[in-house]
Design a protein around this motif. Sequence first.
Motif, PDB file in Angstrom:
ATOM      1  N   ALA A 236       0.820  -1.210   0.000  1.00  0.00           N
ATOM      2  CA  ALA A 236       0.000   0.000   0.000  1.00  0.00           C
ATOM      3  C   ALA A 236       0.856   1.262   0.000  1.00  0.00           C
ATOM      4  O   ALA A 236       0.510   2.265  -0.635  1.00  0.00           O
ATOM      5  CB  ALA A 236      -0.934  -0.017   1.212  1.00  0.00           C
ATOM      6  N   ARG A 237       1.966   1.230   0.687  1.00  0.00           N
ATOM      7  CA  ARG A 237       2.837   2.401   0.722  1.00  0.00           C
ATOM      8  C   ARG A 237       3.409   2.708  -0.659  1.00  0.00           C
ATOM      9  O   ARG A 237       3.541   3.877  -1.053  1.00  0.00           O
ATOM     10  CB  ARG A 237       3.972   2.152   1.719  1.00  0.00           C
ATOM     11  CG  ARG A 237       4.965   3.305   1.824  1.00  0.00           C
ATOM     12  CD  ARG A 237       6.059   2.969   2.835  1.00  0.00           C
ATOM     13  NE  ARG A 237       6.741   1.738   2.499  1.00  0.00           N
ATOM     14  CZ  ARG A 237       7.733   1.631   1.605  1.00  0.00           C
ATOM     15  NH1 ARG A 237       8.122   2.706   0.929  1.00  0.00           N
ATOM     16  NH2 ARG A 237       8.300   0.469   1.372  1.00  0.00           N
ATOM     17  N   ARG A 238       3.744   1.660  -1.426  1.00  0.00           N
ATOM     18  CA  ARG A 238       4.346   1.876  -2.745  1.00  0.00           C
ATOM     19  C   ARG A 238       3.358   2.475  -3.746  1.00  0.00           C
ATOM     20  O   ARG A 238       3.755   3.190  -4.672  1.00  0.00           O
ATOM     21  CB  ARG A 238       4.907   0.563  -3.282  1.00  0.00           C
ATOM     22  CG  ARG A 238       6.164   0.078  -2.551  1.00  0.00           C
ATOM     23  CD  ARG A 238       6.871  -1.002  -3.343  1.00  0.00           C
ATOM     24  NE  ARG A 238       6.024  -2.179  -3.522  1.00  0.00           N
ATOM     25  CZ  ARG A 238       6.015  -3.233  -2.700  1.00  0.00           C
ATOM     26  NH1 ARG A 238       6.826  -3.230  -1.638  1.00  0.00           N
ATOM     27  NH2 ARG A 238       5.240  -4.257  -2.912  1.00  0.00           N
ATOM     28  N   VAL A 239       2.043   2.174  -3.588  1.00  0.00           N
ATOM     29  CA  VAL A 239       1.052   2.668  -4.569  1.00  0.00           C
ATOM     30  C   VAL A 239       0.092   3.654  -3.922  1.00  0.00           C
ATOM     31  O   VAL A 239      -1.045   3.803  -4.370  1.00  0.00           O
ATOM     32  CB  VAL A 239       0.282   1.481  -5.185  1.00  0.00           C
ATOM     33  CG1 VAL A 239       1.222   0.561  -5.945  1.00  0.00           C
ATOM     34  CG2 VAL A 239      -0.461   0.706  -4.100  1.00  0.00           C
ATOM     35  N   LEU A 240       0.525   4.297  -2.840  1.00  0.00           N
ATOM     36  CA  LEU A 240      -0.362   5.187  -2.087  1.00  0.00           C
ATOM     37  C   LEU A 240      -0.942   6.289  -2.972  1.00  0.00           C
ATOM     38  O   LEU A 240      -2.135   6.620  -2.876  1.00  0.00           O
ATOM     39  CB  LEU A 240       0.407   5.795  -0.909  1.00  0.00           C
ATOM     40  CG  LEU A 240      -0.363   6.753  -0.015  1.00  0.00           C
ATOM     41  CD1 LEU A 240      -1.550   6.046   0.637  1.00  0.00           C
ATOM     42  CD2 LEU A 240       0.553   7.343   1.054  1.00  0.00           C
ATOM     43  N   ASP A 241      -0.145   6.862  -3.861  1.00  0.00           N
ATOM     44  CA  ASP A 241      -0.604   7.975  -4.688  1.00  0.00           C
ATOM     45  C   ASP A 241      -1.219   7.525  -6.014  1.00  0.00           C
ATOM     46  O   ASP A 241      -2.102   8.200  -6.562  1.00  0.00           O
ATOM     47  CB  ASP A 241       0.559   8.928  -4.975  1.00  0.00           C
ATOM     48  CG  ASP A 241       1.102   9.556  -3.691  1.00  0.00           C
ATOM     49  OD1 ASP A 241       0.299   9.786  -2.780  1.00  0.00           O
ATOM     50  OD2 ASP A 241       2.332   9.787  -3.624  1.00  0.00           O
ATOM     51  N   ASP A 243      -2.708   4.308  -6.797  1.00  0.00           N
ATOM     52  CA  ASP A 243      -3.814   3.334  -6.803  1.00  0.00           C
ATOM     53  C   ASP A 243      -4.556   3.384  -5.476  1.00  0.00           C
ATOM     54  O   ASP A 243      -4.386   2.510  -4.613  1.00  0.00           O
ATOM     55  CB  ASP A 243      -3.257   1.931  -7.069  1.00  0.00           C
ATOM     56  CG  ASP A 243      -4.345   0.941  -7.423  1.00  0.00           C
ATOM     57  OD1 ASP A 243      -5.534   1.288  -7.281  1.00  0.00           O
ATOM     58  OD2 ASP A 243      -4.004  -0.190  -7.821  1.00  0.00           O
ATOM     59  N   PRO A 244      -5.390   4.395  -5.242  1.00  0.00           N
ATOM     60  CA  PRO A 244      -6.125   4.497  -3.961  1.00  0.00           C
ATOM     61  C   PRO A 244      -7.040   3.310  -3.711  1.00  0.00           C
ATOM     62  O   PRO A 244      -7.248   2.915  -2.544  1.00  0.00           O
ATOM     63  CB  PRO A 244      -6.909   5.800  -4.121  1.00  0.00           C
ATOM     64  CG  PRO A 244      -6.189   6.569  -5.180  1.00  0.00           C
ATOM     65  CD  PRO A 244      -5.630   5.549  -6.117  1.00  0.00           C
ATOM     66  N   ALA A 245      -7.613   2.733  -4.747  1.00  0.00           N
ATOM     67  CA  ALA A 245      -8.514   1.593  -4.547  1.00  0.00           C
ATOM     68  C   ALA A 245      -7.767   0.415  -3.927  1.00  0.00           C
ATOM     69  O   ALA A 245      -8.269  -0.256  -3.014  1.00  0.00           O
ATOM     70  CB  ALA A 245      -9.146   1.187  -5.878  1.00  0.00           C
ATOM     71  N   PHE A 246      -6.561   0.149  -4.433  1.00  0.00           N
ATOM     72  CA  PHE A 246      -5.777  -0.941  -3.855  1.00  0.00           C
ATOM     73  C   PHE A 246      -5.408  -0.648  -2.404  1.00  0.00           C
ATOM     74  O   PHE A 246      -5.392  -1.536  -1.560  1.00  0.00           O
ATOM     75  CB  PHE A 246      -4.509  -1.156  -4.686  1.00  0.00           C
ATOM     76  CG  PHE A 246      -3.595  -2.200  -4.112  1.00  0.00           C
ATOM     77  CD1 PHE A 246      -3.832  -3.548  -4.323  1.00  0.00           C
ATOM     78  CD2 PHE A 246      -2.492  -1.841  -3.337  1.00  0.00           C
ATOM     79  CE1 PHE A 246      -3.007  -4.506  -3.784  1.00  0.00           C
ATOM     80  CE2 PHE A 246      -1.660  -2.797  -2.789  1.00  0.00           C
ATOM     81  CZ  PHE A 246      -1.918  -4.139  -3.020  1.00  0.00           C
ATOM     82  N   VAL A 247      -5.105   0.617  -2.118  1.00  0.00           N
ATOM     83  CA  VAL A 247      -4.757   0.990  -0.743  1.00  0.00           C
ATOM     84  C   VAL A 247      -5.929   0.738   0.184  1.00  0.00           C
ATOM     85  O   VAL A 247      -5.764   0.219   1.303  1.00  0.00           O
ATOM     86  CB  VAL A 247      -4.303   2.458  -0.692  1.00  0.00           C
ATOM     87  CG1 VAL A 247      -4.108   2.902   0.757  1.00  0.00           C
ATOM     88  CG2 VAL A 247      -3.026   2.649  -1.488  1.00  0.00           C
ATOM     89  N   ARG A 248      -7.152   1.066  -0.278  1.00  0.00           N
ATOM     90  CA  ARG A 248      -8.327   0.822   0.561  1.00  0.00           C
ATOM     91  C   ARG A 248      -8.508  -0.686   0.811  1.00  0.00           C
ATOM     92  O   ARG A 248      -8.834  -1.108   1.923  1.00  0.00           O
ATOM     93  CB  ARG A 248      -9.559   1.420  -0.108  1.00  0.00           C
ATOM     94  CG  ARG A 248      -9.664   2.943   0.039  1.00  0.00           C
ATOM     95  CD  ARG A 248     -11.055   3.421  -0.349  1.00  0.00           C
ATOM     96  NE  ARG A 248     -11.301   3.215  -1.782  1.00  0.00           N
ATOM     97  CZ  ARG A 248     -11.024   4.111  -2.713  1.00  0.00           C
ATOM     98  NH1 ARG A 248     -10.497   5.285  -2.372  1.00  0.00           N
ATOM     99  NH2 ARG A 248     -11.286   3.858  -3.986  1.00  0.00           N
TER     100      ARG A 248
END
Length: 411
Positions: A236-241, A243-248
Amino acid sequence: MRALLGARARHRWVHLVIGGALLMPYFLVGSVVVGGVAGGAGSFDSFPRALVTFALALPLATVSGLVPIARPLLVFGVRALCGVAPAALADGPARSWDARLRTSAWYTLQVALGGVVSGASLALPPFTVFLIALPVVPGLRHSVYSTGGPLATGWGLALAPAAGIAMLLTLAACSAAAGALLARLAPVLLGPSPADRLAAAEQRAVELAVRNRLARELHDSVGHALSAVTLQASAARRVLDSDPAFVREALAAIEETTRRTVDELDSVLGLLRRDDGDPGAPDLATPGLAALEGLLSRTGLDVAYTLEGDPSRVPELVSREAYRIVQEGLSNALRHGARSPVTLHVAVSERELTMTMENSWSGAAPVVRPGGGRGLRGMAERAALLGGHASAGPDGGVWRLDARLPTGGAR
Protein backbone atom coordinates in the motif's frame (compact mmCIF):
# COMPACT_ATOMS: atom_id res chain seq x y z
CA MET A 1 35.97 -25.37 65.55
CA ARG A 2 33.79 -24.24 62.66
CA ALA A 3 32.93 -27.88 61.91
CA LEU A 4 32.01 -28.43 65.59
CA LEU A 5 30.35 -25.13 66.46
CA GLY A 6 29.58 -23.39 63.13
CA ALA A 7 26.12 -22.46 61.87
CA ARG A 8 25.64 -25.69 59.97
CA ALA A 9 26.66 -27.78 63.00
CA ARG A 10 24.26 -25.83 65.21
CA HIS A 11 21.40 -26.28 62.77
CA ARG A 12 22.03 -30.00 62.60
CA TRP A 13 22.15 -30.14 66.41
CA VAL A 14 18.71 -28.52 66.50
CA HIS A 15 17.53 -31.16 64.02
CA LEU A 16 18.84 -33.90 66.31
CA VAL A 17 17.16 -32.33 69.34
CA ILE A 18 13.88 -32.34 67.41
CA GLY A 19 14.46 -36.04 66.80
CA GLY A 20 14.94 -36.54 70.53
CA ALA A 21 11.69 -34.71 71.21
CA LEU A 22 9.90 -36.93 68.69
CA LEU A 23 11.28 -39.96 70.54
CA MET A 24 9.68 -39.01 73.85
CA PRO A 25 6.10 -40.30 73.17
CA TYR A 26 7.47 -43.69 72.13
CA PHE A 27 9.83 -43.68 75.13
CA LEU A 28 6.91 -43.05 77.49
CA VAL A 29 5.00 -45.99 76.01
CA GLY A 30 8.08 -48.16 76.46
CA SER A 31 8.48 -46.96 80.05
CA VAL A 32 4.93 -48.13 80.81
CA VAL A 33 5.81 -51.60 79.53
CA VAL A 34 9.10 -51.70 81.45
CA GLY A 35 7.42 -50.44 84.60
CA GLY A 36 4.76 -53.14 84.37
CA VAL A 37 7.37 -55.89 83.94
CA ALA A 38 9.69 -54.47 86.64
CA GLY A 39 6.95 -54.15 89.25
CA GLY A 40 6.47 -50.39 89.01
CA ALA A 41 10.15 -49.40 88.79
CA GLY A 42 10.80 -46.37 86.60
CA SER A 43 12.83 -46.45 83.40
CA PHE A 44 15.15 -43.73 84.75
CA ASP A 45 15.89 -45.58 87.99
CA SER A 46 18.71 -47.52 86.33
CA PHE A 47 20.70 -47.27 83.13
CA PRO A 48 19.86 -50.85 81.95
CA ARG A 49 16.12 -50.18 82.25
CA ALA A 50 16.56 -46.93 80.30
CA LEU A 51 18.33 -48.84 77.52
CA VAL A 52 15.53 -51.43 77.41
CA THR A 53 12.94 -48.66 77.20
CA PHE A 54 14.94 -46.99 74.43
CA ALA A 55 15.06 -50.31 72.52
CA LEU A 56 11.28 -50.72 72.87
CA ALA A 57 10.63 -47.17 71.64
CA LEU A 58 12.47 -47.53 68.31
CA PRO A 59 10.15 -50.16 66.73
CA LEU A 60 7.19 -47.91 67.52
CA ALA A 61 8.91 -45.07 65.69
CA THR A 62 9.64 -47.39 62.78
CA VAL A 63 5.94 -48.20 62.40
CA SER A 64 5.04 -44.50 62.56
CA GLY A 65 7.48 -43.73 59.75
CA LEU A 66 5.47 -45.93 57.36
CA VAL A 67 2.67 -43.37 57.19
CA PRO A 68 2.85 -41.72 53.70
CA ILE A 69 2.52 -38.16 55.04
CA ALA A 70 5.62 -38.65 57.21
CA ARG A 71 7.99 -38.09 54.29
CA PRO A 72 7.07 -34.47 53.40
CA LEU A 73 7.21 -33.53 57.09
CA LEU A 74 10.66 -35.04 57.49
CA VAL A 75 11.88 -33.54 54.21
CA PHE A 76 10.82 -30.09 55.41
CA GLY A 77 13.03 -30.42 58.47
CA VAL A 78 15.98 -31.74 56.49
CA ARG A 79 15.81 -28.92 53.96
CA ALA A 80 15.59 -26.30 56.68
CA LEU A 81 18.30 -27.58 59.03
CA CYS A 82 20.59 -30.21 57.48
CA GLY A 83 22.10 -28.30 54.57
CA VAL A 84 21.02 -30.86 51.95
CA ALA A 85 20.39 -29.76 48.35
CA PRO A 86 16.61 -29.39 47.95
CA ALA A 87 16.63 -31.14 44.57
CA ALA A 88 18.06 -34.29 46.17
CA LEU A 89 14.94 -34.79 48.30
CA ALA A 90 11.51 -36.01 47.27
CA ASP A 91 8.33 -33.98 47.36
CA GLY A 92 4.96 -35.34 48.34
CA PRO A 93 3.85 -38.33 50.40
CA ALA A 94 5.55 -41.70 50.07
CA ARG A 95 3.18 -43.79 47.95
CA SER A 96 5.16 -46.94 47.21
CA TRP A 97 6.29 -49.42 49.84
CA ASP A 98 9.91 -48.86 48.84
CA ALA A 99 9.58 -45.15 49.62
CA ARG A 100 7.74 -45.89 52.87
CA LEU A 101 10.40 -48.30 54.08
CA ARG A 102 13.20 -45.84 53.29
CA THR A 103 11.31 -43.05 55.07
CA SER A 104 10.73 -45.30 58.07
CA ALA A 105 14.44 -46.15 58.22
CA TRP A 106 15.31 -42.45 58.13
CA TYR A 107 12.81 -41.61 60.88
CA THR A 108 14.09 -44.40 63.11
CA LEU A 109 17.67 -43.24 62.63
CA GLN A 110 16.76 -39.61 63.36
CA VAL A 111 14.93 -40.37 66.63
CA ALA A 112 17.63 -42.83 67.73
CA LEU A 113 20.53 -40.45 67.18
CA GLY A 114 18.43 -37.52 68.36
CA GLY A 115 17.54 -39.31 71.59
CA VAL A 116 21.21 -40.00 72.38
CA VAL A 117 22.39 -36.48 71.50
CA SER A 118 19.47 -34.86 73.34
CA GLY A 119 20.11 -36.90 76.46
CA ALA A 120 23.79 -36.04 76.40
CA SER A 121 22.98 -32.36 75.77
CA LEU A 122 20.79 -32.32 78.89
CA ALA A 123 23.22 -34.19 81.15
CA LEU A 124 26.72 -33.03 80.19
CA PRO A 125 26.50 -29.19 80.40
CA PRO A 126 25.45 -29.12 84.11
CA PHE A 127 28.14 -31.67 84.93
CA THR A 128 30.69 -29.58 83.01
CA VAL A 129 29.74 -26.50 85.03
CA PHE A 130 30.21 -28.56 88.19
CA LEU A 131 33.70 -29.67 87.11
CA ILE A 132 34.79 -26.15 86.16
CA ALA A 133 33.56 -24.70 89.47
CA LEU A 134 34.89 -27.57 91.59
CA PRO A 135 38.42 -26.19 92.26
CA VAL A 136 37.20 -22.73 93.25
CA VAL A 137 34.01 -23.46 95.24
CA PRO A 138 34.81 -24.77 98.77
CA GLY A 139 31.40 -26.33 99.29
CA LEU A 140 31.79 -28.46 96.18
CA ARG A 141 35.26 -29.59 97.27
CA HIS A 142 33.96 -30.66 100.69
CA SER A 143 31.20 -32.69 99.07
CA VAL A 144 33.72 -34.40 96.81
CA TYR A 145 36.05 -35.12 99.75
CA SER A 146 33.20 -36.67 101.68
CA THR A 147 32.27 -39.05 98.89
CA GLY A 148 35.80 -39.88 97.74
CA GLY A 149 36.67 -40.92 94.22
CA PRO A 150 39.15 -39.62 91.64
CA LEU A 151 38.01 -36.01 92.00
CA ALA A 152 38.95 -36.00 95.70
CA THR A 153 42.68 -36.07 94.84
CA GLY A 154 44.82 -33.05 94.05
CA TRP A 155 45.28 -34.03 90.41
CA GLY A 156 41.55 -34.70 90.13
CA LEU A 157 40.70 -31.17 91.27
CA ALA A 158 43.34 -29.64 88.99
CA LEU A 159 42.17 -31.52 85.89
CA ALA A 160 38.42 -31.24 86.53
CA PRO A 161 37.89 -28.02 84.42
CA ALA A 162 39.86 -29.45 81.50
CA ALA A 163 37.85 -32.66 81.71
CA GLY A 164 34.61 -30.67 81.66
CA ILE A 165 35.65 -28.72 78.55
CA ALA A 166 36.79 -31.94 76.87
CA MET A 167 33.36 -33.46 77.53
CA LEU A 168 31.64 -30.49 75.87
CA LEU A 169 33.93 -30.74 72.84
CA THR A 170 33.28 -34.47 72.65
CA LEU A 171 29.53 -33.80 72.71
CA ALA A 172 29.93 -31.23 69.93
CA ALA A 173 31.99 -33.69 67.88
CA CYS A 174 29.43 -36.48 68.33
CA SER A 175 26.61 -34.12 67.43
CA ALA A 176 28.45 -32.90 64.30
CA ALA A 177 29.21 -36.49 63.25
CA ALA A 178 25.60 -37.58 63.76
CA GLY A 179 24.33 -34.54 61.83
CA ALA A 180 26.76 -35.21 58.96
CA LEU A 181 25.64 -38.85 58.85
CA LEU A 182 21.99 -37.85 58.59
CA ALA A 183 22.80 -35.27 55.89
CA ARG A 184 24.68 -37.89 53.88
CA LEU A 185 21.88 -40.46 54.16
CA ALA A 186 19.05 -38.00 53.50
CA PRO A 187 19.25 -38.19 49.67
CA VAL A 188 19.38 -41.99 49.87
CA LEU A 189 16.46 -42.49 52.26
CA LEU A 190 14.36 -39.39 51.55
CA GLY A 191 15.27 -38.94 47.90
CA PRO A 192 12.82 -39.59 45.07
CA SER A 193 12.08 -43.18 44.21
CA PRO A 194 11.91 -44.41 40.59
CA ALA A 195 8.14 -43.95 40.73
CA ASP A 196 8.60 -40.38 41.96
CA ARG A 197 11.08 -39.63 39.18
CA LEU A 198 8.70 -41.09 36.59
CA ALA A 199 5.79 -39.01 37.92
CA ALA A 200 7.95 -35.88 37.90
CA ALA A 201 9.11 -36.61 34.35
CA GLU A 202 5.52 -37.11 33.21
CA GLN A 203 4.51 -33.83 34.83
CA ARG A 204 7.36 -32.00 33.12
CA ALA A 205 6.38 -33.60 29.82
CA VAL A 206 2.79 -32.41 30.24
CA GLU A 207 3.92 -28.89 31.10
CA LEU A 208 6.34 -28.85 28.16
CA ALA A 209 3.61 -30.07 25.80
CA VAL A 210 1.31 -27.27 26.95
CA ARG A 211 4.07 -24.70 26.50
CA ASN A 212 4.89 -26.01 23.03
CA ARG A 213 1.24 -25.98 22.07
CA LEU A 214 0.80 -22.38 23.17
CA ALA A 215 4.05 -21.41 21.42
CA ARG A 216 2.83 -22.99 18.17
CA GLU A 217 -0.52 -21.23 18.42
CA LEU A 218 1.08 -17.85 19.06
CA HIS A 219 3.63 -18.34 16.30
CA ASP A 220 1.14 -19.48 13.70
CA SER A 221 -1.62 -16.98 14.41
CA VAL A 222 0.36 -13.88 15.34
CA GLY A 223 3.30 -14.63 13.04
CA HIS A 224 1.06 -15.12 10.03
CA ALA A 225 -0.93 -11.98 10.81
CA LEU A 226 2.17 -9.85 11.18
CA SER A 227 3.64 -11.20 7.96
CA ALA A 228 0.43 -10.48 6.07
CA VAL A 229 0.04 -7.03 7.61
CA THR A 230 3.66 -6.16 6.84
CA LEU A 231 3.31 -7.18 3.21
CA GLN A 232 -0.02 -5.40 2.77
CA ALA A 233 1.29 -2.21 4.36
CA SER A 234 4.44 -2.32 2.24
CA ALA A 235 2.44 -2.75 -0.98
CA ALA A 236 0.00 0.00 0.00
CA ARG A 237 2.84 2.40 0.72
CA ARG A 238 4.35 1.88 -2.75
CA VAL A 239 1.05 2.67 -4.57
CA LEU A 240 -0.36 5.19 -2.09
CA ASP A 241 -0.60 7.98 -4.69
CA SER A 242 -1.22 5.96 -7.87
CA ASP A 243 -3.81 3.33 -6.80
CA PRO A 244 -6.12 4.50 -3.96
CA ALA A 245 -8.51 1.59 -4.55
CA PHE A 246 -5.78 -0.94 -3.86
CA VAL A 247 -4.76 0.99 -0.74
CA ARG A 248 -8.33 0.82 0.56
CA GLU A 249 -8.42 -2.94 -0.06
CA ALA A 250 -5.08 -3.38 1.70
CA LEU A 251 -6.22 -1.39 4.73
CA ALA A 252 -9.44 -3.39 4.91
CA ALA A 253 -7.45 -6.64 4.80
CA ILE A 254 -5.13 -5.34 7.52
CA GLU A 255 -8.14 -4.41 9.67
CA GLU A 256 -9.79 -7.83 9.26
CA THR A 257 -6.53 -9.70 9.85
CA THR A 258 -5.68 -7.83 13.04
CA ARG A 259 -9.24 -8.15 14.38
CA ARG A 260 -9.25 -11.93 13.95
CA THR A 261 -5.72 -12.23 15.33
CA VAL A 262 -6.66 -10.26 18.45
CA ASP A 263 -9.46 -12.76 19.06
CA GLU A 264 -7.07 -15.69 18.69
CA LEU A 265 -4.47 -14.02 20.89
CA ASP A 266 -7.09 -13.42 23.57
CA SER A 267 -7.98 -17.11 23.42
CA VAL A 268 -4.36 -18.14 23.95
CA LEU A 269 -3.90 -15.68 26.81
CA GLY A 270 -7.09 -17.04 28.35
CA LEU A 271 -5.46 -20.46 28.48
CA LEU A 272 -2.44 -18.96 30.24
CA ARG A 273 -4.71 -17.41 32.86
CA ARG A 274 -6.91 -20.47 33.18
CA ASP A 275 -7.15 -22.26 36.50
CA ASP A 276 -6.75 -26.02 36.09
CA GLY A 277 -9.71 -26.52 38.38
CA ASP A 278 -12.03 -24.36 36.24
CA PRO A 279 -14.07 -26.75 34.07
CA GLY A 280 -15.73 -23.90 32.21
CA ALA A 281 -12.55 -22.29 30.92
CA PRO A 282 -12.49 -21.84 27.13
CA ASP A 283 -10.31 -23.84 24.79
CA LEU A 284 -8.30 -22.43 21.91
CA ALA A 285 -10.63 -20.78 19.41
CA THR A 286 -8.79 -22.14 16.37
CA PRO A 287 -10.80 -22.23 13.13
CA GLY A 288 -10.89 -25.27 10.87
CA LEU A 289 -10.95 -26.14 7.19
CA ALA A 290 -14.26 -24.36 6.73
CA ALA A 291 -12.50 -21.05 7.41
CA LEU A 292 -9.77 -21.54 4.80
CA GLU A 293 -11.45 -19.41 2.16
CA GLY A 294 -11.66 -16.47 4.57
CA LEU A 295 -7.99 -16.93 5.44
CA LEU A 296 -6.99 -16.96 1.79
CA SER A 297 -8.98 -13.81 1.02
CA ARG A 298 -7.21 -11.85 3.76
CA THR A 299 -3.67 -12.97 2.92
CA GLY A 300 -3.10 -10.55 0.05
CA LEU A 301 -1.81 -13.34 -2.21
CA ASP A 302 -3.22 -14.70 -5.43
CA VAL A 303 -4.14 -18.24 -4.29
CA ALA A 304 -5.58 -20.91 -6.60
CA TYR A 305 -7.50 -23.11 -4.12
CA THR A 306 -8.98 -26.49 -5.01
CA LEU A 307 -10.80 -28.82 -2.63
CA GLU A 308 -11.66 -32.49 -3.11
CA GLY A 309 -13.99 -34.27 -0.74
CA ASP A 310 -16.16 -33.15 2.13
CA PRO A 311 -14.23 -31.20 4.82
CA SER A 312 -17.03 -31.75 7.34
CA ARG A 313 -15.97 -35.41 7.54
CA VAL A 314 -12.60 -34.40 8.96
CA PRO A 315 -12.40 -34.65 12.79
CA GLU A 316 -12.40 -31.27 14.52
CA LEU A 317 -8.89 -31.65 15.93
CA VAL A 318 -7.44 -32.60 12.53
CA SER A 319 -9.35 -29.77 10.88
CA ARG A 320 -7.91 -27.20 13.30
CA GLU A 321 -4.34 -28.45 12.87
CA ALA A 322 -4.76 -28.50 9.09
CA TYR A 323 -5.85 -24.86 9.20
CA ARG A 324 -2.70 -23.93 11.13
CA ILE A 325 -0.47 -25.84 8.72
CA VAL A 326 -2.00 -24.02 5.74
CA GLN A 327 -1.64 -20.74 7.62
CA GLU A 328 2.07 -21.40 8.17
CA GLY A 329 2.45 -22.32 4.51
CA LEU A 330 0.93 -19.01 3.50
CA SER A 331 3.26 -17.21 5.91
CA ASN A 332 6.22 -18.87 4.20
CA ALA A 333 4.84 -17.84 0.83
CA LEU A 334 4.63 -14.24 2.07
CA ARG A 335 8.18 -14.31 3.41
CA HIS A 336 9.92 -16.13 0.57
CA GLY A 337 7.82 -15.41 -2.47
CA ALA A 338 6.51 -11.87 -1.87
CA ARG A 339 3.36 -11.56 -4.02
CA SER A 340 3.94 -14.55 -6.33
CA PRO A 341 0.88 -16.76 -7.05
CA VAL A 342 0.21 -19.72 -4.77
CA THR A 343 -1.54 -23.00 -5.54
CA LEU A 344 -3.24 -24.90 -2.72
CA HIS A 345 -4.80 -28.34 -3.16
CA VAL A 346 -6.68 -30.02 -0.31
CA ALA A 347 -8.03 -33.57 -0.66
CA VAL A 348 -10.19 -35.38 1.89
CA SER A 349 -10.43 -39.17 1.73
CA GLU A 350 -11.75 -41.80 4.10
CA ARG A 351 -8.41 -42.33 5.79
CA GLU A 352 -6.35 -39.18 5.39
CA LEU A 353 -6.26 -35.50 4.58
CA THR A 354 -3.60 -34.33 2.12
CA MET A 355 -2.54 -30.76 1.50
CA THR A 356 -0.14 -29.48 -1.13
CA MET A 357 0.94 -25.86 -1.51
CA GLU A 358 3.37 -24.42 -4.06
CA ASN A 359 4.72 -20.98 -4.83
CA SER A 360 7.72 -19.63 -6.68
CA TRP A 361 10.99 -19.39 -4.76
CA SER A 362 14.07 -17.51 -5.84
CA GLY A 363 16.40 -18.48 -3.00
CA ALA A 364 16.74 -14.89 -1.79
CA ALA A 365 16.39 -13.85 1.84
CA PRO A 366 12.80 -13.61 3.09
CA VAL A 367 11.20 -10.26 2.30
CA VAL A 368 9.22 -10.06 5.54
CA ARG A 369 11.42 -11.64 8.23
CA PRO A 370 15.02 -12.10 7.15
CA GLY A 371 16.00 -13.91 10.31
CA GLY A 372 13.62 -16.82 9.76
CA GLY A 373 11.58 -18.51 12.47
CA ARG A 374 10.32 -21.77 13.97
CA GLY A 375 7.26 -22.29 11.82
CA LEU A 376 8.50 -25.30 9.85
CA ARG A 377 9.40 -27.21 13.00
CA GLY A 378 6.07 -26.31 14.60
CA MET A 379 4.23 -27.46 11.47
CA ALA A 380 6.04 -30.81 11.55
CA GLU A 381 5.24 -31.18 15.25
CA ARG A 382 1.54 -30.57 14.63
CA ALA A 383 1.44 -33.29 12.00
CA ALA A 384 3.52 -35.73 14.07
CA LEU A 385 1.20 -35.37 17.09
CA LEU A 386 -1.67 -36.51 14.88
CA GLY A 387 0.30 -39.43 13.49
CA GLY A 388 0.88 -37.72 10.16
CA HIS A 389 3.71 -36.04 8.33
CA ALA A 390 4.43 -32.52 7.08
CA SER A 391 7.43 -31.11 5.27
CA ALA A 392 8.26 -27.92 3.42
CA GLY A 393 11.23 -26.70 1.45
CA PRO A 394 12.58 -25.64 -1.93
CA ASP A 395 12.08 -27.96 -4.88
CA GLY A 396 13.93 -26.40 -7.79
CA GLY A 397 12.45 -22.96 -8.26
CA VAL A 398 9.34 -23.82 -6.25
CA TRP A 399 8.68 -23.76 -2.51
CA ARG A 400 6.58 -26.84 -1.80
CA LEU A 401 4.58 -27.84 1.27
CA ASP A 402 3.29 -31.42 1.64
CA ALA A 403 1.20 -32.56 4.59
CA ARG A 404 -0.69 -35.78 5.29
CA LEU A 405 -2.92 -36.15 8.34
CA PRO A 406 -4.94 -39.26 9.29
CA THR A 407 -8.70 -38.68 9.50
CA GLY A 408 -9.60 -41.97 11.11
CA GLY A 409 -8.51 -40.72 14.56
CA ALA A 410 -5.80 -38.78 16.31
CA ARG A 411 -3.34 -39.86 18.98
